[in-house]
Design a protein around this motif. Structure first.
Motif, PDB file in Angstrom:
ATOM      1  N   MET A  24      11.405   1.798 -29.932  1.00 17.51           N
ATOM      2  CA  MET A  24      10.729   0.783 -29.146  1.00 17.51           C
ATOM      3  C   MET A  24      10.607  -0.512 -29.946  1.00 17.51           C
ATOM      4  O   MET A  24      10.805  -1.610 -29.430  1.00 17.51           O
ATOM      5  CB  MET A  24       9.357   1.278 -28.753  1.00 17.51           C
ATOM      6  CG  MET A  24       8.629   0.330 -27.851  1.00 17.51           C
ATOM      7  SD  MET A  24       7.036   1.005 -27.528  1.00 17.51           S
ATOM      8  CE  MET A  24       6.372   0.962 -29.173  1.00 17.51           C
ATOM      9  N   GLU A  26      12.568  -1.510 -32.274  1.00 13.31           N
ATOM     10  CA  GLU A  26      13.894  -2.122 -32.360  1.00 13.31           C
ATOM     11  C   GLU A  26      14.199  -2.883 -31.082  1.00 13.31           C
ATOM     12  O   GLU A  26      14.704  -4.016 -31.106  1.00 13.31           O
ATOM     13  CB  GLU A  26      14.939  -1.031 -32.605  1.00 13.31           C
ATOM     14  CG  GLU A  26      16.306  -1.616 -32.953  1.00 13.31           C
ATOM     15  CD  GLU A  26      17.335  -0.533 -33.215  1.00 13.31           C
ATOM     16  OE1 GLU A  26      16.920   0.627 -33.448  1.00 13.31           O
ATOM     17  OE2 GLU A  26      18.527  -0.835 -33.158  1.00 13.31           O
ATOM     18  N   GLU A  27      13.840  -2.246 -29.938  1.00 10.04           N
ATOM     19  CA  GLU A  27      14.111  -2.857 -28.648  1.00 10.04           C
ATOM     20  C   GLU A  27      13.337  -4.170 -28.510  1.00 10.04           C
ATOM     21  O   GLU A  27      13.879  -5.204 -28.085  1.00 10.04           O
ATOM     22  CB  GLU A  27      13.700  -1.880 -27.537  1.00 10.04           C
ATOM     23  CG  GLU A  27      14.133  -2.325 -26.159  1.00 10.04           C
ATOM     24  CD  GLU A  27      13.841  -1.269 -25.109  1.00 10.04           C
ATOM     25  OE1 GLU A  27      13.052  -0.339 -25.407  1.00 10.04           O
ATOM     26  OE2 GLU A  27      14.404  -1.348 -24.014  1.00 10.04           O
ATOM     27  N   LEU A  28      12.053  -4.126 -28.937  1.00 11.85           N
ATOM     28  CA  LEU A  28      11.239  -5.340 -28.819  1.00 11.85           C
ATOM     29  C   LEU A  28      11.731  -6.418 -29.780  1.00 11.85           C
ATOM     30  O   LEU A  28      11.738  -7.607 -29.456  1.00 11.85           O
ATOM     31  CB  LEU A  28       9.772  -5.013 -29.088  1.00 11.85           C
ATOM     32  CG  LEU A  28       9.128  -4.101 -28.027  1.00 11.85           C
ATOM     33  CD1 LEU A  28       7.704  -3.754 -28.421  1.00 11.85           C
ATOM     34  CD2 LEU A  28       9.162  -4.761 -26.653  1.00 11.85           C
ATOM     35  N   GLN A  29      12.157  -5.978 -30.956  1.00  6.81           N
ATOM     36  CA  GLN A  29      12.668  -6.919 -31.939  1.00  6.81           C
ATOM     37  C   GLN A  29      13.914  -7.626 -31.389  1.00  6.81           C
ATOM     38  O   GLN A  29      14.075  -8.832 -31.511  1.00  6.81           O
ATOM     39  CB  GLN A  29      13.017  -6.170 -33.250  1.00  6.81           C
ATOM     40  CG  GLN A  29      13.373  -7.080 -34.411  1.00  6.81           C
ATOM     41  CD  GLN A  29      12.240  -8.078 -34.689  1.00  6.81           C
ATOM     42  OE1 GLN A  29      11.086  -7.677 -34.824  1.00  6.81           O
ATOM     43  NE2 GLN A  29      12.555  -9.368 -34.743  1.00  6.81           N
ATOM     44  N   PHE A  30      14.746  -6.808 -30.721  1.00  9.41           N
ATOM     45  CA  PHE A  30      15.954  -7.341 -30.095  1.00  9.41           C
ATOM     46  C   PHE A  30      15.577  -8.418 -29.075  1.00  9.41           C
ATOM     47  O   PHE A  30      16.150  -9.502 -29.026  1.00  9.41           O
ATOM     48  CB  PHE A  30      16.720  -6.196 -29.424  1.00  9.41           C
ATOM     49  CG  PHE A  30      17.852  -6.645 -28.561  1.00  9.41           C
ATOM     50  CD1 PHE A  30      19.058  -7.070 -29.137  1.00  9.41           C
ATOM     51  CD2 PHE A  30      17.752  -6.653 -27.180  1.00  9.41           C
ATOM     52  CE1 PHE A  30      20.106  -7.485 -28.346  1.00  9.41           C
ATOM     53  CE2 PHE A  30      18.805  -7.072 -26.385  1.00  9.41           C
ATOM     54  CZ  PHE A  30      19.989  -7.491 -26.967  1.00  9.41           C
ATOM     55  N   HIS A  31      14.531  -8.094 -28.301  1.00 11.48           N
ATOM     56  CA  HIS A  31      14.067  -9.027 -27.288  1.00 11.48           C
ATOM     57  C   HIS A  31      13.640 -10.342 -27.926  1.00 11.48           C
ATOM     58  O   HIS A  31      14.050 -11.431 -27.504  1.00 11.48           O
ATOM     59  CB  HIS A  31      12.896  -8.405 -26.522  1.00 11.48           C
ATOM     60  CG  HIS A  31      12.536  -9.154 -25.279  1.00 11.48           C
ATOM     61  ND1 HIS A  31      12.779  -8.648 -24.021  1.00 11.48           N
ATOM     62  CD2 HIS A  31      11.957 -10.364 -25.080  1.00 11.48           C
ATOM     63  CE1 HIS A  31      12.363  -9.506 -23.116  1.00 11.48           C
ATOM     64  NE2 HIS A  31      11.850 -10.575 -23.742  1.00 11.48           N
ATOM     65  N   ASP A  33      14.470 -11.524 -30.831  1.00 11.21           N
ATOM     66  CA  ASP A  33      15.629 -12.204 -31.413  1.00 11.21           C
ATOM     67  C   ASP A  33      16.410 -12.972 -30.349  1.00 11.21           C
ATOM     68  O   ASP A  33      16.802 -14.129 -30.553  1.00 11.21           O
ATOM     69  CB  ASP A  33      16.554 -11.197 -32.093  1.00 11.21           C
ATOM     70  CG  ASP A  33      15.926 -10.641 -33.354  1.00 11.21           C
ATOM     71  OD1 ASP A  33      14.883 -11.214 -33.777  1.00 11.21           O
ATOM     72  OD2 ASP A  33      16.432  -9.647 -33.900  1.00 11.21           O
TER      73      ASP A  33
ATOM     74  N   TRP B  29      15.980  -7.497 -22.279  1.00 15.45           N
ATOM     75  CA  TRP B  29      15.971  -8.954 -22.270  1.00 15.45           C
ATOM     76  C   TRP B  29      16.847  -9.471 -21.154  1.00 15.45           C
ATOM     77  O   TRP B  29      16.513 -10.388 -20.438  1.00 15.45           O
ATOM     78  CB  TRP B  29      16.439  -9.482 -23.632  1.00 15.45           C
ATOM     79  CG  TRP B  29      16.352 -10.966 -23.753  1.00 15.45           C
ATOM     80  CD1 TRP B  29      15.211 -11.691 -23.945  1.00 15.45           C
ATOM     81  CD2 TRP B  29      17.422 -11.894 -23.666  1.00 15.45           C
ATOM     82  NE1 TRP B  29      15.490 -13.012 -23.997  1.00 15.45           N
ATOM     83  CE2 TRP B  29      16.855 -13.184 -23.829  1.00 15.45           C
ATOM     84  CE3 TRP B  29      18.814 -11.777 -23.477  1.00 15.45           C
ATOM     85  CZ2 TRP B  29      17.617 -14.343 -23.796  1.00 15.45           C
ATOM     86  CZ3 TRP B  29      19.564 -12.953 -23.458  1.00 15.45           C
ATOM     87  CH2 TRP B  29      18.963 -14.213 -23.623  1.00 15.45           C
ATOM     88  N   ARG B  74      25.229  -6.753 -31.354  1.00 11.99           N
ATOM     89  CA  ARG B  74      23.907  -6.245 -31.745  1.00 11.99           C
ATOM     90  C   ARG B  74      23.673  -4.921 -31.040  1.00 11.99           C
ATOM     91  O   ARG B  74      24.168  -4.679 -29.961  1.00 11.99           O
ATOM     92  CB  ARG B  74      22.794  -7.231 -31.313  1.00 11.99           C
ATOM     93  CG  ARG B  74      22.791  -8.545 -32.085  1.00 11.99           C
ATOM     94  CD  ARG B  74      21.813  -8.532 -33.264  1.00 11.99           C
ATOM     95  NE  ARG B  74      20.598  -7.798 -33.058  1.00 11.99           N
ATOM     96  CZ  ARG B  74      19.376  -8.335 -33.041  1.00 11.99           C
ATOM     97  NH1 ARG B  74      19.248  -9.634 -33.155  1.00 11.99           N
ATOM     98  NH2 ARG B  74      18.320  -7.576 -32.906  1.00 11.99           N
ATOM     99  N   ARG B  77      19.151  -1.320 -26.364  1.00 10.35           N
ATOM    100  CA  ARG B  77      18.995  -0.192 -25.452  1.00 10.35           C
ATOM    101  C   ARG B  77      19.374  -0.647 -24.044  1.00 10.35           C
ATOM    102  O   ARG B  77      18.790  -1.607 -23.534  1.00 10.35           O
ATOM    103  CB  ARG B  77      17.561   0.326 -25.458  1.00 10.35           C
ATOM    104  CG  ARG B  77      17.521   1.748 -24.917  1.00 10.35           C
ATOM    105  CD  ARG B  77      16.163   2.237 -24.459  1.00 10.35           C
ATOM    106  NE  ARG B  77      15.019   2.048 -25.306  1.00 10.35           N
ATOM    107  CZ  ARG B  77      14.372   3.045 -25.915  1.00 10.35           C
ATOM    108  NH1 ARG B  77      14.790   4.284 -25.793  1.00 10.35           N
ATOM    109  NH2 ARG B  77      13.300   2.779 -26.605  1.00 10.35           N
TER     110      ARG B  77
END
Lengths: 890, 118
Positions: A24, A26-31, A33, B29, B74, B77
């Protein structure tokens, strides 16, 4: 399908929580970024872009929380956190945790132990079918007060058995304690407990032998029966344990013989394991009783049978008593020389349990009080703790903790305490039960069968959980009601202490004082009763004497040998160092009625008066220097001596009250009386002795063992009076006994005062238990008082500071706090007085020559309570005066 | 720029997500961006409600997830609609259609404007 995926996801989330969280993140970090990247591309500098990215997301942590919520494992995760948090907070304040857990352990453990005793003795006292139909029959004496119970004569018993239509079956038992038998030979010889019973005994109890057959009527006068001494056919029913010991549990034992007292008995049956007699308790073997006309049996004044009966199904006991009254009138005509013909019935349960039911009710009441006290105390502890933590909770709820979560947290805290308390309580219960068995085993029937049952385990835990919910909810709700802002502001406003909140705790403390006061009064009444009992004049001197039973096996000692042995022992033991007199008696005085035989005056003014010249008197067989050994004074005539042997005419000593009853106005010495089928001449009059520990006097006739040895094996209790120590006398006597016959056993040696004090054993037992409860209650209420006052003082620190800054004297402050504490105590004591009124209803049966409203006891309890309260209040009061105005006002 | 944006209508986020994912599998996102674009920047998807909604939808079996590499190289998910998700979209569309029609009836009705009672 969705249900399966739902469950799968929840479980996955629970078990792979770390991985889930990592993913989770990682997913939020991706968001973040991506958002940063987009912002940067639209022209922001990198720092601003990152800030905007985070802003758009709205806080990684908060989202993480919400995502966890969505996972559906939130409750479990929170619980885990709450438990861990609870453990941490409890460990951080070990004092609170220990006090709370100990308090609970005492309450839960004590109540479990007492409940199991009550359960064993009161709730299931008769392990027989339809125990409600079982009754015990007593004959009533005309000259005694209505409460006096007499045993039944065989003459009357036979009539009850054949003529009472209210009885389905009727049985007689010979419960005298000397009815033992010697089995085996030489070194293997030992004494077993024997119970002679009439034929229908097993039918009345509805317990047939597990093997073989019960006795029938024919066994009462079957082969070998000796009508003269009431022994029926030479037939025996074995207990399970005797069967295992003597026949190795062989089913073929039926029909074989067991040698008892040197005579062969045919084994008729074996009782099931665990069978005990309702009155005599554990018995090794049962033999039939011969009830045909004979010496003992034909005497309508010879009260020696214990009679039990089974009522017809559904028949009320009053109807049976009405029939008994009618029959009594007929029997009075039929046996005109019988002193008594009336009889009464008591439910067997009541008879067996007797006054111990009152004892146990009292204990149950006491334990309920203590349990309430415990709950109140722990509730108080938690209340104080909750209000101390108001700040903490206010802070947490200001930071976003939900109300439900806070309530849950507090509930978990009290549940943890209760479960820990319940577990500790189990240990206390075990210890308590051992203590109850040790303390009460002798005075409360069937207590030895007491054990911790699984049901009680459940009971204990149910109790602890109930407590937890009970005292956990109130502080939890209160804490949750607190508005965070208000509470945070209150920090500065609380100078005078929250009025309403104090009130609850004050009432709780007053209630504690009241409960403790009731227990104090109960204890005080028992102490006073036992003091009175000790002051009772029993007519002899129990101190400085040793008592023990001495059984001479029939197989090796015939009547002549028994007489010779008892005489020889008395003579030789009399020369032991420090020993001043040694004698034997068939039953110690003040230990209850025993052989009550019809006694008829043959000479004197009542010589021909069938009614006045006939009494049922206590008969005792004595040997050696019995009267000197127990210190009964000789008032007239002489004591027995060596000239009163088997060849001499029967001679007797009588007590003063018997002499006055049968020979009023004349000298009793030289008169003759008829008792036990023999005519005796009175050679002396001795002082009266009590028949029980309460000091009720009775009429006694004493016979000389040398003349009565042939009547039966009397198994005399030996008494040694010594000027030295009892231990030394016991060791010397044991050595002497071994030198005379190495196989003999000194049975149950104890100080005479203990042996006759067994009548007060029940009171002593009750006193000890109640005393323990009272001390616990007192300690708890003192603790409660102390806790509430200390807390009050802490809350009012600023107020005191202001007062002292304005010139208040320390004494005035101290008085203020003390007054607050003593007001609570006074209110509690007044309420406790009302409780004592309720208590008196139970106590009436247990007190002895003390009013249940004895002013000394009530006054003493008040004084005691007052002192303890004063100490508990003084400590916080002193602290209040130590408040430094400068620090308090900062 | 932010002033004309509106929060999503209550309960519509899941339907819009389902609709977005019906076109192609996507990461969180991406879903947010797509909804914003498709609503021509009217709707603001609060990210704080998007991710919990995605977890709920996965629990109900409407979407499955897998980690894939994006065009920018990158790891992300990706969410993909399941058959149950497609059925759910149909259901929600129908419900939405009924509800919006009804709401329009009410809003367009002249009855309420007649004012006072007789």
């Amino acid at each position: 399908m969705s249900l399966v995926s739902d469950l799968y996801e929840r479980l996955r989330a629970l078990f792979f929580r770390a991985r889930e969280d990592r993913e989770m993140h990682e997913e939020l970090q991706f968001h973040v970024d991506m958002e940063t990247e987009r912002n940067r591309r639209s022209g922001m500098n990198t720092g601003e872009a990152r800030r905007q990215g985070h802003l758009a997301l709205g806080g990684v942590d908060q989202i993480s929380e919400e995502v966890r919520d969505a996972r559906g494992t939130r409750l479990l995760e929170d619980m885990k956190a709450d438990v861990a948090y609870t453990a941490r907070t409890l460990i951080r304040s070990p004092g609170f945790a220990i006090v709370a857990i100990l308090t609970l352990a005492i309450g839960i453990g004590g109540s479990t132990a007492v409940y199991s005793a009550v359960d064993a003795v009161l709730i299931q006292p008769l392990p027989y079918q339809d125990p409600g139909q079982l009754v015990r029959l007593y004959m009533a004496y005309d000259y005694h007060n209505s409460d006096y119970h007499a045993w039944v004569t065989p003459v009357h018993f036979l009539d009850y058995r054949s003529r009472m239509s209210s009885f389905e079956s009727t049985a007689a038992l010979l419960t005298y304690s000397e009815t033992g038998a010697d089995i085996g030979r030489g070194d293997a010889g030992r004494r077993i407990r024997l119970l002679p019973v009439s034929a229908d005994y097993f039918t009345v109890l509805r317990v047939p032998p597990a093997l073989g057959r019960p006795f029938d009527r024919a066994a009462e006068d079957g082969p070998g029966a000796v009508a003269d001494i009431g022994i029926g056919a030479r037939s025996v029913v074995l207990s399970q344990s005797l069967w295992r010991q003597e026949f190795n549990g062989d089913p073929g034992a039926i029909g074989r013989t067991l040698v008892m007292n040197g005579e062969p008995f045919v084994v008729a049956g074996v009782m099931p394991a665990g069978f005990v007699d309702p009155i005599a308790g554990t018995i090794d073997a049962w033999i039939p009783m011969d009830l045909r006309a004979g010496k003992d049996v034909s005497n309508a004044n010879n009260h020696y049978l214990t009679v039990i009966a089974r009522l017809r199904p559904g028949l009320p006991i009053e109807r049976a008593e009405a029939e008994l009254d009618l029959l009594g009138t007929e029997l009075a005509k039929q046996y005109p020389n019988a002193a008594n013909s009336r009889a009464r019935l008591y439910p067997l349960k009541e008879d067996v349990v007797g006054t111990s039911s009152r004892v146990l009710e009292l204990m149950l009441g006491a334990v309920a009080l203590v349990l309430i006290l415990v709950c109140v105390n722990v509730a108080n502890l938690l209340l104080v703790r909750a209000s101390e933590r108001t700040q903490e909770f206010a802070l947490r709820s200001a930071l976003g903790a939900e109300r439900a979560r806070l309530i849950r947290q507090l509930l978990i805290e009290s549940l943890t305490l209760a479960i820990a308390g319940g577990a500790a309580g189990l240990v206390v219960a075990r210890l308590g039960m051992s203590a109850i068995i040790v303390l009460g085993g002798g005075s409360i029937p069937r207590l030895s069968a007491l054990h911790l049952e699984p049901r009680l385990l459940v009971f204990s835990f149910a109790l602890s959980t109930l407590c937890a919910v009970g005292f956990g909810l109130a502080p939890a709700l209160r804490a949750a009601q607190t508005e965070p802002g208000e509470s945070l502001r209150e920090q500065s406003r609380s100078a005078t202490g929250g009025g309403a909140r104090m009130r609850t705790r004050e009432w709780l403390v007053a209630a504690q004082v009241a409960l403790a006061f009731v227990l104090l009064v109960g204890t005080g009444l028992l102490v006073a009763s036992i003091q009175r009992l000790r002051q009772v004049d029993l007519g002899f001197e129990p101190a400085a004497a040793l008592a023990f039973e001495l059984h001479l096996p029939d197989a090796r000692y015939d009547s002549t040998a028994r007489a010779r042995f008892y005489d020889a022992f008395a003579d030789q033991a009399g020369t032991l160092r420090g020993v001043t007199a040694v004698g034997g008696i068939s039953k110690l005085p003040a230990t209850g009625p025993y052989h009550q035989w019809g006694t008829q005056a043959l000479t004197g003014p009542y010589a021909n008066d069938e009614r006045k010249g006939n009494v049922a008197a206590e008969q005792r067989i004595v040997s050696g220097r019995y009267f000197q050994a127990v210190n009964i004074p000789l008032l007239d005539g002489r004591l027995f001596d060596a000239t009163d042997d088997a060849r001499a005419p029967d001679r007797a000593l009588v007590s003063k009250s018997l002499a006055e009853a049968l020979f009023p106005g004349v000298r009793a010495v030289g008169q003759r009386l008829n008792t036990g089928g023999r005519v005796s001449e009175i050679i002396g009059v001795v002082g009266d002795v009590a028949v029980n520990a309460e000091g009720d006097p009775d009429q006694y006739v004493y016979h000389w063992h040398a003349q009565w040895a042939g009547d039966r094996n009397w198994a005399l209790v030996q008494i040694l009076r010594t000027s030295g120590s009892l231990d030394a006398a016991q060791a010397d006597a044991r050595a002497l006994l071994t030198s005379m016959d190495p196989q003999l056993v000194m049975w149950k040696p104890m100080p005479l005062s203990d042996a006759v004090g067994q009548g007060e054993a029940q009171r002593t037992f009750t006193l000890r238990v109640l005393g323990c409860f009272a001390i616990v209650a007192l300690a708890l209420s003192a603790l409660g008082l102390f806790g509430v006052l200390s807390y009050g003082v802490r809350l009012r620190t600023r107020e005191f500071g202001i007062r002292m800054a304005l010139g208040a004297q320390p004494g005035a402050i101290r008085r203020m706090v003390m007054r607050q504490g003593l007001t609570m105590t006074a209110i509690g004591t007044v309420a406790g007085l009302l409780g004592a009124v309720a208590l008196s209803r139970i106590m009436v049966a247990l007190v002895f020559k003390v009013s249940t409203f004895d002013p000394r006891v009530l006054g003493g309890a008040m004084l005691f309570m007052g002192c303890v309260a004063a100490i508990a209040a003084y400590l916080p009061a002193r602290r209040a005066t130590r408040v430094d105005p400068r620090t308090a006002l900062q | 720029m932010a002033d004309h944006r509106t929060d999503l209508l209550q309960g519509t986020l899941e339907m819009l997500t389902l609709k977005t994912l019906a076109l192609e599998p996507m990461h969180g996102w991406g879903i947010a961006q797509r909804i914003q674009q498709m609503s021509q920047d009217v709707f603001l998807v609060t990210q704080g409600s998007l991710y919990p909604a995605l977890v709920r939808m996965r629990r109900r079996g409407w979407v499955t997830t897998s980690w894939k590499i994006t065009e920018n190289n990158r790891r992300a998910r990706y969410y993909e609609l399941t058959a149950a998700g497609r059925r759910q979209l149909t259901v929600e569309r129908a419900t939405w259609a009924r509800a919006s029609t009804a709401i329009n009836w009410i809003l367009d009705s002249q009855y309420g404007l007649a004012g006072g009672t007789a």
